[in-house]
Design an enzyme around this catalytic site. Structure first.
Site, PDB file in Angstrom:
ATOM      1  N   ASP A  38     -79.650 -17.483  59.576  1.00  0.00           N
ATOM      2  CA  ASP A  38     -78.811 -16.787  58.244  1.00  0.00           C
ATOM      3  C   ASP A  38     -79.522 -15.747  57.576  1.00  0.00           C
ATOM      4  O   ASP A  38     -79.083 -15.589  56.573  1.00  0.00           O
ATOM      5  CB  ASP A  38     -78.221 -18.124  57.399  1.00  0.00           C
ATOM      6  CG  ASP A  38     -79.597 -18.837  56.920  1.00  0.00           C
ATOM      7  OD1 ASP A  38     -80.623 -18.376  56.870  1.00  0.00           O
ATOM      8  OD2 ASP A  38     -79.191 -19.984  56.482  1.00  0.00           O
TER       9      ASP A  38
ATOM     10  N   GLU B 208     -88.612 -18.619  56.666  1.00  0.00           N
ATOM     11  CA  GLU B 208     -87.653 -18.411  57.912  1.00  0.00           C
ATOM     12  C   GLU B 208     -88.531 -17.696  59.146  1.00  0.00           C
ATOM     13  O   GLU B 208     -88.089 -17.975  60.163  1.00  0.00           O
ATOM     14  CB  GLU B 208     -86.840 -16.768  57.442  1.00  0.00           C
ATOM     15  CG  GLU B 208     -85.792 -17.533  56.117  1.00  0.00           C
ATOM     16  CD  GLU B 208     -84.532 -18.134  56.660  1.00  0.00           C
ATOM     17  OE1 GLU B 208     -84.284 -18.232  57.638  1.00  0.00           O
ATOM     18  OE2 GLU B 208     -83.754 -18.312  55.426  1.00  0.00           O
TER      19      GLU B 208
ATOM     20  N   HIS C 190     -74.961 -22.254  54.803  1.00  0.00           N
ATOM     21  CA  HIS C 190     -74.248 -23.242  54.020  1.00  0.00           C
ATOM     22  C   HIS C 190     -72.543 -23.127  54.185  1.00  0.00           C
ATOM     23  O   HIS C 190     -71.619 -23.172  53.433  1.00  0.00           O
ATOM     24  CB  HIS C 190     -74.513 -22.952  52.658  1.00  0.00           C
ATOM     25  CG  HIS C 190     -75.894 -22.894  52.280  1.00  0.00           C
ATOM     26  ND1 HIS C 190     -76.736 -24.107  52.440  1.00  0.00           N
ATOM     27  CD2 HIS C 190     -76.851 -22.103  52.097  1.00  0.00           C
ATOM     28  CE1 HIS C 190     -77.900 -23.674  52.111  1.00  0.00           C
ATOM     29  NE2 HIS C 190     -78.100 -22.382  51.748  1.00  0.00           N
TER      30      HIS C 190
ATOM     31  N   ASP D 277     -84.654 -21.836  60.159  1.00  0.00           N
ATOM     32  CA  ASP D 277     -84.303 -21.781  58.747  1.00  0.00           C
ATOM     33  C   ASP D 277     -85.413 -21.954  57.797  1.00  0.00           C
ATOM     34  O   ASP D 277     -86.385 -22.560  58.050  1.00  0.00           O
ATOM     35  CB  ASP D 277     -83.275 -22.363  58.200  1.00  0.00           C
ATOM     36  CG  ASP D 277     -82.238 -21.955  57.135  1.00  0.00           C
ATOM     37  OD1 ASP D 277     -82.830 -21.026  56.482  1.00  0.00           O
ATOM     38  OD2 ASP D 277     -81.249 -22.610  56.530  1.00  0.00           O
ATOM     39  N   GLY D 278     -85.539 -21.319  56.497  1.00  0.00           N
ATOM     40  CA  GLY D 278     -86.642 -21.488  55.755  1.00  0.00           C
ATOM     41  C   GLY D 278     -86.148 -21.798  54.357  1.00  0.00           C
ATOM     42  O   GLY D 278     -84.788 -21.673  53.950  1.00  0.00           O
TER      43      GLY D 278
END
Length: 338
Positions: free
Chosen positions: A66, A43, A120, A8-9
């Protein structure tokens, strides 16, 4: 063996202080970031670092993201971009092309799959990776270093690391270890770092006072705008090391210097990173940079030759290397110009 990892970023302001993170379990995770970047850069960097750190393992890698942008870039669009000289159908350059090319190289011939997960939404691995990325971005916003994590320093043994039992999300404080060393002994009179002390009657003997808070746009950039080339990024970093606002804050200098940085000054003296950080200060008179040549030796190394203008003439060479947090200066040497 199968490795399941989330990547993730995060970017505060997008663009702004940026971070990235990937997570497998409590023994295998990593994070990093930049003073200025975008969410997409974070990301992509998370995926790239995961690929690089698992390259020595005989394992299938399953990456949870995501970001549809990352998944589509790697699995759908990249072959066409390569055929078109890393340009999109409309002829415009591919954004984040350096990261894209590095991912393409790192993934070649490896059994790697991607899976989209909703961000999330309570997914354990995704939440962990998100927390690491956000902590890294927050650390850079505050002028602190990220915790790089254990990574995959040694091969994983035993069963495949499926989704582990739920544990508390790592707090941001875990990725905020200070990078500025304690006060050191006075710098010798022939110290350098771009002629910092060569022409002074008496050397600086203490670190400069912390600079006042600055707007995000003034931060030094390890990676500049998304479309910038690696060489542009390095030149921007070199210029940042000459500016008064960066040199007034040792934490910002530390973000641009490799942890094993060394310098040979014009006097021929060897200096360590700790010596430099303990005595860094603005240049008087100011010095600017005139590029002589910039050469990308390989995917992770750039050699920059330049002339310092505004001081006693000197020719300078800097070696920059790509790390898990971006480009950092590994070595610098100065020679008085004839």
């Amino acid at each position: 063996m199968k490795i399941i990892a989330a990547a993730d970023g995060s970017a505060l302001g997008n663009p702004g202080p940026a971070g990235w993170g990937w997570y497998v379990d409590e023994q295998h995770w990593a994070s990093g970031g930049w003073p200025h970047g975008t969410n997409n850069m974070g990301e992509l960097m998370a995926v790239l670092d995961l690929l690089q750190q698992t390259a020595h393992l005989d394992a299938t890698l399953h990456i949870l993201c995501d970001s549809q942008y990352v998944i589509n870039s790697v699995t759908k669009w990249m072959p066409g971009w390569k055929r078109n000289g890393w340009k999109k159908k409309d002829g415009k350059p591919v954004l984040n092309v350096d990261l894209m090319k590095a991912i393409d190289e790192a993934i070649a011939g490896r059994p790697v799959t991607f899976e989209w997960v909703k961000g999330h939404a309570g997914h354990h691995l995704n939440e962990k990776a998100d927390a690491l990325a956000n902590a890294a971005a927050t650390a850079y916003q505050a002028g602190r270093a990220t915790n790089p994590g254990p990574g995959f320093a040694a091969p994983v043994t035993g069963a495949a690391p499926e989704v582990p039992a739920a544990t508390a999300i790592m707090p941001a404080a875990s990725a905020t270890a200070p990078v500025v060393p304690p006060a050191a002994a006075p710098a010798p009179a022939d110290a350098d770092l771009f002629s910092l002390f060569d022409d002074l009657d008496s050397p600086a003997t203490a670190p400069a006072a912390p600079a006042a808070p600055r707007p995000t746009g003034a931060e030094p950039r390890l990676i500049t705008e998304p479309a910038a080339s690696a060489i542009d990024t390095v030149i921007a970093g070199e210029r940042a090391l000459l500016t008064a606002d960066v040199r007034s804050d040792p934490t910002r200098v530390a973000a641009l210097l490799h942890t094993q940085f060394r310098e040979i000054g014009r006097s021929g003296r060897l200096f360590t990173r700790d010596e430099i950080l303990a005595h860094i200060a603005p240049l008087d008179p100011p010095v600017t940079l005139e590029v002589i040549s910039a050469e990308q030796i390989d995917a992770n190394t750039i050699l920059l030759l330049w002339r310092s203008v505004g001081e006693t003439p000197a020719l300078r060479s800097s070696t920059w290397v790509r790390t898990t947090t971006g480009w950092a200066q590994r070595f610098h040497q100065a020679t008085a110009e004839a």
